[in-house]
Design a protein around this motif. Structure first.
Motif, short mmCIF file in Angstrom:
data_model
loop_
_atom_site.label_atom_id
_atom_site.label_comp_id
_atom_site.label_asym_id
_atom_site.label_seq_id
_atom_site.Cartn_x
_atom_site.Cartn_y
_atom_site.Cartn_z
N SER A 116 -88.54 -39.71 -99.52
CA SER A 116 -87.81 -38.99 -100.56
C SER A 116 -86.75 -38.11 -99.89
O SER A 116 -86.80 -37.87 -98.67
N GLY A 117 -85.85 -37.62 -100.72
CA GLY A 117 -84.84 -36.68 -100.23
C GLY A 117 -85.48 -35.40 -99.74
O GLY A 117 -85.06 -34.81 -98.73
N THR A 118 -86.48 -34.95 -100.47
CA THR A 118 -87.21 -33.73 -100.09
C THR A 118 -87.76 -33.85 -98.67
O THR A 118 -87.64 -32.94 -97.85
N GLU A 119 -88.37 -35.00 -98.41
CA GLU A 119 -88.96 -35.20 -97.09
C GLU A 119 -87.87 -35.23 -96.01
O GLU A 119 -88.07 -34.76 -94.89
N VAL A 238 -75.72 -31.92 -93.06
CA VAL A 238 -75.05 -32.23 -94.32
C VAL A 238 -76.02 -33.05 -95.17
O VAL A 238 -76.47 -34.12 -94.75
N ASP A 239 -76.35 -32.51 -96.32
CA ASP A 239 -77.31 -33.17 -97.21
C ASP A 239 -76.55 -34.12 -98.13
O ASP A 239 -75.95 -33.72 -99.12
N GLU A 240 -76.61 -35.40 -97.76
CA GLU A 240 -75.92 -36.44 -98.54
C GLU A 240 -76.90 -37.24 -99.39
O GLU A 240 -76.64 -38.42 -99.67
N GLY A 266 -80.88 -40.23 -99.32
CA GLY A 266 -81.93 -40.58 -100.28
C GLY A 266 -81.27 -41.39 -101.37
O GLY A 266 -80.25 -42.03 -101.15
N LYS A 267 -81.82 -41.33 -102.56
CA LYS A 267 -81.20 -41.94 -103.75
C LYS A 267 -80.60 -43.33 -103.47
O LYS A 267 -81.35 -44.28 -103.41
N ILE A 268 -79.28 -43.45 -103.30
CA ILE A 268 -78.65 -44.77 -103.23
C ILE A 268 -79.24 -45.65 -102.12
O ILE A 268 -79.40 -46.86 -102.31
C1 LIG Z 1 -82.08 -35.24 -105.22
C2 LIG Z 1 -81.72 -34.40 -104.07
C3 LIG Z 1 -82.68 -34.03 -103.10
C4 LIG Z 1 -84.13 -34.31 -103.27
O1 LIG Z 1 -84.43 -35.68 -103.25
P1 LIG Z 1 -85.82 -36.18 -103.87
O2 LIG Z 1 -85.82 -37.64 -103.59
O3 LIG Z 1 -85.79 -35.84 -105.32
O4 LIG Z 1 -86.91 -35.47 -103.16
C5 LIG Z 1 -82.24 -33.36 -101.99
N1 LIG Z 1 -80.95 -33.04 -101.83
C6 LIG Z 1 -80.01 -33.36 -102.74
C7 LIG Z 1 -78.58 -33.00 -102.48
C8 LIG Z 1 -80.37 -34.03 -103.89
O5 LIG Z 1 -79.43 -34.32 -104.81
#
Ligand SMILES: *Cc1c(COP(=O)(O)O)cnc(C)c1O
Length: 429
Positions: A116-119, A238-240, A266-268
């Motif tokens: 996940s993005g959190t991780e 940088v949090d992408e 994360g995401k995409i």
């Molecule tokens: C969504 C998001 C996260 C967290 O990602 P999860 O998969 O929901 O844990 C972290 N940083 C940014 C910029 C986000 O948009």
């Protein structure tokens, strides 16, 4: 619009799931409504269990850049699943996805997959602290980086005071190690480094903020952070998670020409499956186990289904870079349409957009940071949201989220959306 099945599904869910949802914003509390329960989605459309069709601008909060049930992704997952859903051992698709990320984003030498993005951000912070031997981190007000303890922190009282927990259960002693500064405030960053530079392990930022609604970085702001972190030997993260592979083929770092030390994704990159990743300079990344002293692991990390989905999506994007031109075109068209609708309806709005992410703030102010984002009238947003939903437009149920366009949104989808926006903005007046 009949949503009675969703209503009863929500009642059922609440009996077995806290608040009926597995992520709080889904509960629609910000708009004072019941959430829709989704049956299925395809392309730009999403369908609730009552059979209503909506044009979807949530896109699972970002991952669905190519639209829902995109066949190369679905096929890749189907094929991978037939070979087992998990191994807990290395597989070639992990290397393929990693290679694809490294080749596309030039400042990523090596990349570690998580779930996940959190991780990803949590691990990046630990890595920065382990690498520098320092404790302090800087984040910016209104930026969201997932829900790990060090990042669920809000600004303390007064400039340059340490943060306080923004959630119960976060230890205040830990909160003190996070400095929260105003987004786009050059002086605040400079002052923080002057005062604490030698103790700062990392600066983490959303390069285009998307979690206070869309807010663009001021010209030179990211470069300024790069300069200061370089001077003080802090790690620039940088949090992408949201912007990666969305705002340009190589994300915001490509768009703005910055070279951070670590990037989180994360995401995409997961094509809709649970994936996160963090990567960057080899010298820093090799501080993580098994090579280095910073521990980080995952039973399901590099999961073959998730890797297959991500690889299919990123490969498609790489082979079809014109998609980014299309997204920019659609974004510009939607933005112009919304501005026109607001003008005609006499509504005060500030529309911020970077490529395929956009927010409509109900305010006269220019939204440039958390404080100005908060000048928007959330009561107006509620009316707007409800009206849009009734017109068949599914938006994120909060003022402080982005509209996400996908390559599947057609011109006719956009026209319907603009027409609905005109109606919604009239309803507000
Ligand atoms: C969504 C998001 C996260 C967290 O990602 P999860 O998969 O929901 O844990 C972290 N940083 C940014 C910029 C986000 O948009």
């Amino acid at each position: 619009m009949n949503t009675s099945k969703s209503k009863s599904a929500f009642e059922d869910a609440k009996r077995y799931i806290p608040g009926g949802v597995n992520s709080p914003v889904r509960a629609f509390a910000n708009v004072g409504m019941n959430p829709l329960f989704i049956d299925k989605a395809a392309g730009s459309k999403i369908y609730d269990i009552d059979g209503n069709e909506y044009i979807d601008y949530v896109g699972s909060w970002g991952p669905m850049l190519l639209g829902h049930a995109f066949s190369p992704v679905v096929e890749a997952v189907r094929e991978a699943a037939c070979g087992s859903t998990s191994f807990g051992a290395p597989c070639i698709s992990e290397t393929r996805l990693a290679k694809c990320i490294c080749e596309t984003v030039s400042c990523v030498d090596v990349v570690r997959m998580v779930n996940s993005g959190t991780e990803a951000t949590m691990s990046a912070i630990r890595l920065a602290r382990g690498y520098t031997g320092r404790n302090l981190i800087i984040k910016f007000e209104g930026c969201y980086h997932g829900h790990s303890d060090s990042l669920l922190i809000k600004a303390g009282s007064g400039a340059l005071t340490f943060g306080s927990a923004s959630s119960a259960g976060v230890v205040e002693e830990l909160a003190k190690y996070t400095l929260v500064l105003p987004y786009n405030d050059f002086d605040a960053v400079e002052d923080a480094f002057k005062k604490f530079g030698e103790e700062i392990a990392a600066v983490i930022i959303e390069p285009v903020a998307g979690n206070m609604g869309v807010v663009k970085p001021a010209d030179g702001f990211l470069l300024k952070i790069r300069e200061l972190t370089r001077e003080y030997k802090s790690v620039f993260i940088v949090d992408e998670v949201m912007t990666g592979f969305r705002v340009s083929p190589s994300g915001a770092v490509g768009l703005f020409g910055i070279e951070p030390d670590i990037i989180t994704f994360g995401k995409i990159i997961g094509g809709g499956l649970p994936v996160g990743a963090y990567g960057g300079k080899r010298e820093i990344m090799e501080f993580i186990s098994p090579l280095g002293p910073v521990y980080q692991a995952g039973t399901l990390s590099g999961n073959p289904l998730a890797m297959a989905a991500g690889l299919a999506q990123l490969t498609y994007l790489r082979e079809n870079p014109q998609i980014y031109d299309l997204l920019e075109e659609s974004g510009a068209y939607l933005e112009a349409g919304f501005n026109e609708a607001a003008k005609t309806a006499g509504a005060d709005v500030c529309i911020n957009r970077v490529g395929s992410m956009m927010s409509v703030f109900f305010t006269k102010e220019r939204v440039e940071d958390f404080d100005t984002a908060n000048t928007s009238d959330t009561e107006k947003f509620k009316i707007y949201f409800k009206s849009m939903l009734n017109s068949g437009i599914y938006l994120a149920p909060s003022q402080f989220e982005a509209v996400f366009l996908s390559a599947a949104h057609s011109r006719s989808d956009l026209d319907k959306t603009i027409e609905a926006a005109f109606k919604a903005m009239k309803a507000i007046q």
